[in-house]
Design a protein around this motif. Structure first.
Motif: not given
Length: 301
Positions: A185, A188, A273
């Motif tokens: 994923y 971030d 995530p």
């Protein structure tokens, strides 16, 4: 969410936040060194929308909860299993959790724990079965030897030099989660930096508390036999890219708990995530609603 402080007994106070009062009681138990905000607001929103009264809290030795005063063991002490006579274990952390249930006036709740929080929730379920309506154990393990262990590269990062400043702490968190996070994923980094900054702001120089928590895990040893006593319906979630708790930890957890159901999440590592928050909320909600449905269908004796 307004932070409150609960007296859970034995001189321990736990900081907690609550949202969705009046809904189905759901207690979120955080992992090693994690603070309550690492159950992210976006995931909390999704759970509250589904009708849950959600409580997240700081375990002892992190955040705004009570910190122990003794020196944490070093790497050699951990390897030799030598620690302070005051060293607590997962049973003590489980008793803290039960004390929080008492303060909330919840006779029982659905428990969701990640990593060390999964170990704590498992222990509560085994030792205090009347307090647990269901259990969801996320990327956790049983303490059994040779399974569910960190990769060697992860151990090396865990025992790196402790951060001395907020900037060092945030940079260290970024490096660690690039290593153990969900490779399947998007990474971030801005959110991670904000989370790590909040961690430092709430509890500067957190390494000592993390060391004591890690010793508590190791002191608890192999809990496989004890987990056979878990009666709560159990869901075990684990990613296939986890470098902190090898996916074998999820396998042995599901095998140890009678009737447990296991699900592997492809691409997930040792974090939550944002892309998976709806999945987590749906999996937890479906598990709990299945439990509640079975309970309501049970005959009255």
């Amino acid at each position: 969410m307004t932070e409150q402080l609960a007296d859970v007994g034995r001189g321990i106070h736990l900081a907690y936040e609550r949202r969705g009062a009046g809904g189905v009681p759901l207690l979120l138990v955080a992992g090693l060194g994690q603070q309550l905000h690492e159950w992210h607001d976006g995931l909390i929103d999704l759970l509250v929308e589904r009708g849950y009264d959600v409580v997240r809290f700081d375990n002892r030795d992190v955040g705004h909860s009570t910190h122990a005063g003794f020196r944490p063991p070093g790497p050699l002490d951990l390897a030799r299993k030598r620690w302070s006579p005051e060293q607590y274990d997962l049973g003590d952390l489980a008793l803290d959790t039960v004390g929080l249930l008492d303060e909330l006036r919840w006779e029982a709740a659905h428990l969701v724990g990640m990593s060390m929080g999964g170990m704590i929730a498992q222990t509560v379920s085994a030792r205090y079965p009347s307090r647990v309506l269901s259990l969801t154990s996320i990327f956790s393990t049983t303490g059994a030897a040779r399974v569910g262990r960190p990769a060697l590269s992860t151990w090396a990062r865990m025992f790196g030099k402790p951060a001395r400043t907020r900037e060092e702490h945030v940079d260290s968190a970024v490096r660690m989660y690039r290593h153990i996070g969900s490779a399947g994923y998007p990474f971030d980094e801005p959110r991670l930096r904000a989370t790590a900054g909040t961690t430092w702001d709430r509890d500067p120089r957190p390494a000592a508390g993390v060391g004591r928590q890690l010793a508590g895990i190791i002191k608890s040893g192999d809990r496989t036999r004890e987990l056979a006593a878990v009666a709560a319906p159990t869901l075990v979630l684990h990613g296939d890219r986890d470098r902190m708790v090898n996916p074998t930890g999820g396998v042995v957890t599901a095998r140890a708990i009678p009737g447990a159901r296991a699900q592997t999440l492809p691409g997930m590592g040792h974090d939550l995530p944002a892309a998976l928050w709806p999945t987590f909320a749906d999996l937890i909600d479906t598990h709990i609603r299945t439990v509640d449905s079975r309970s309501s269908d049970a005959p009255n004796l």
